[in-house]
Design an enzyme around this catalytic site. Structure first.
Site, PDB file in Angstrom:
ATOM      1  N   GLU A 137      -2.888   3.378  10.773  1.00 35.73           N
ATOM      2  CA  GLU A 137      -2.301   3.758   9.494  1.00 35.73           C
ATOM      3  C   GLU A 137      -1.291   4.872   9.742  1.00 35.73           C
ATOM      4  O   GLU A 137      -1.644   5.938  10.262  1.00 35.73           O
ATOM      5  CB  GLU A 137      -3.364   4.222   8.502  1.00 35.73           C
ATOM      6  CG  GLU A 137      -2.779   4.559   7.138  1.00 35.73           C
ATOM      7  CD  GLU A 137      -3.838   4.910   6.103  1.00 35.73           C
ATOM      8  OE1 GLU A 137      -3.452   5.297   4.981  1.00 35.73           O
ATOM      9  OE2 GLU A 137      -5.045   4.802   6.402  1.00 35.73           O
ATOM     10  N   ASP A 174      -0.502  11.282  10.964  1.00 35.96           N
ATOM     11  CA  ASP A 174       0.320  12.035  10.031  1.00 35.96           C
ATOM     12  C   ASP A 174       0.730  13.339  10.710  1.00 35.96           C
ATOM     13  O   ASP A 174       0.211  13.687  11.783  1.00 35.96           O
ATOM     14  CB  ASP A 174      -0.443  12.329   8.726  1.00 35.96           C
ATOM     15  CG  ASP A 174       0.486  12.412   7.516  1.00 35.96           C
ATOM     16  OD1 ASP A 174       1.425  13.237   7.561  1.00 35.96           O
ATOM     17  OD2 ASP A 174       0.287  11.669   6.542  1.00 35.96           O
ATOM     18  N   ASP A 212       8.406   7.762   3.491  1.00 32.74           N
ATOM     19  CA  ASP A 212       9.553   8.460   2.911  1.00 32.74           C
ATOM     20  C   ASP A 212      10.693   7.464   2.721  1.00 32.74           C
ATOM     21  O   ASP A 212      11.137   6.837   3.671  1.00 32.74           O
ATOM     22  CB  ASP A 212       9.989   9.584   3.852  1.00 32.74           C
ATOM     23  CG  ASP A 212      10.940  10.565   3.175  1.00 32.74           C
ATOM     24  OD1 ASP A 212      11.738  10.121   2.317  1.00 32.74           O
ATOM     25  OD2 ASP A 212      10.899  11.758   3.511  1.00 32.74           O
ATOM     26  N   GLU A 238      -0.052   7.179  -6.791  1.00 34.08           N
ATOM     27  CA  GLU A 238       0.476   5.883  -7.207  1.00 34.08           C
ATOM     28  C   GLU A 238       0.277   5.675  -8.700  1.00 34.08           C
ATOM     29  O   GLU A 238       1.166   5.155  -9.393  1.00 34.08           O
ATOM     30  CB  GLU A 238      -0.211   4.767  -6.418  1.00 34.08           C
ATOM     31  CG  GLU A 238       0.311   3.383  -6.727  1.00 34.08           C
ATOM     32  CD  GLU A 238      -0.383   2.305  -5.923  1.00 34.08           C
ATOM     33  OE1 GLU A 238      -0.094   1.114  -6.160  1.00 34.08           O
ATOM     34  OE2 GLU A 238      -1.226   2.641  -5.058  1.00 34.08           O
TER      35      GLU A 238
END
Length: 245
Positions: A70, A95, A145, A221
């Protein structure tokens, strides 16, 4: 902030690799006490700095579980939920946001999730230098992004070079799952994935996919949907035939 390997390094790859155009902005914003505590305690066992200096044995890291990569997980709530819902799959979550890294480790410990590992640094270096060919059972790129300004489009992650690298690391039949609420980026993703020989659309009509049940609806979201944003999911399978070089 985290000396002697007790947390994520500020620049794990250092000067070992050329400074390519990056698709992300490094963010080491304020870390809470709980996040910092989780990083210091859990990073030595559950964390990985992407230094590009070795090849990772995913079978050893995840005890033989199939592994999904991920790329970009924010604060980690959705990642933790997916790991809890599917304990038979390992998630290697990448990340550069230090508070998010700490929060995901905190959530994993609180929920007893042994199928999560957190990687810090550039996902491209991880894919190119540290993962063997055909080692991944899936890949997720949720809400990357969008780099909306035209002059910044070259920084978008979903580009032909990235897709070739992703296809080489995915097993035949594995799925690359992307999601975005930025319409122009969704259109670019669909065009790039459709044109790439390493992938085929899982949707018979060649378009976007309904949001699969396994991808949680995050608070971020939901706020976007309340504002009228349209979220597009793209699910493309790695072709079973080998890529022609």
């Amino acid at each position: 902030m985290f000396p002697d390997g007790t947390g994520p390094a500020a620049d794990p790859a250092g000067s070992h690799f050329e400074r390519r155009i990056r698709s992300f902005q490094p963010r080491r914003s304020r870390v809470t006490l709980g996040q910092g505590d989780a990083l210091r305690r859990l990073w030595p066992d559950w964390g990985l700095d992407i230094d590009g200096q070795r090849v990772i044995d995913l079978d050893e890291m995840f005890g033989g579980l199939p592994v999904v990569l991920e790329i970009g997980f924010g604060m980690g709530e959705a990642t933790a939920r997916m790991a809890a819902d599917d304990p038979a799959t390992g998630i290697l979550a990448v990340d550069v946001h230090t508070p998010g890294q700490g929060n995901l480790l905190r959530l994993a410990e609180a929920d007893g999730l042994s199928n999560i590992r957190v990687a810090n640094g550039d996902a491209i270096i991880l894919l190119r230098e540290m993962l063997p060919s055909g080692s991944l059972a899936g890949m997720r790129v949720y809400f990357p992004d969008p780099w909306p300004k035209k002059r910044h489009h070259k920084r978008r992650l979903i580009q032909p070079e990235f897709l070739t690298l992703a296809a080489e690391r995915l097993r035949p039949g594995a799925v690359l799952h992307c999601a975005t609420d930025w319409e122009p980026y969704a259109e670019q993703m669909l065009a790039e994935l459709t044109a790439h020989p390493g992938f085929e659309n899982t949707q018979r009509d060649g378009g976007y996919a309904p949001r699969p049940a396994f991808r949680p609806l995050t608070r971020f979201e939901g706020q976007g949907l309340d504002k009228g944003h349209v979220v597009h999911d793209l699910l493309f399978g790695r072709v079973r035939e080998p890529l022609v070089s």
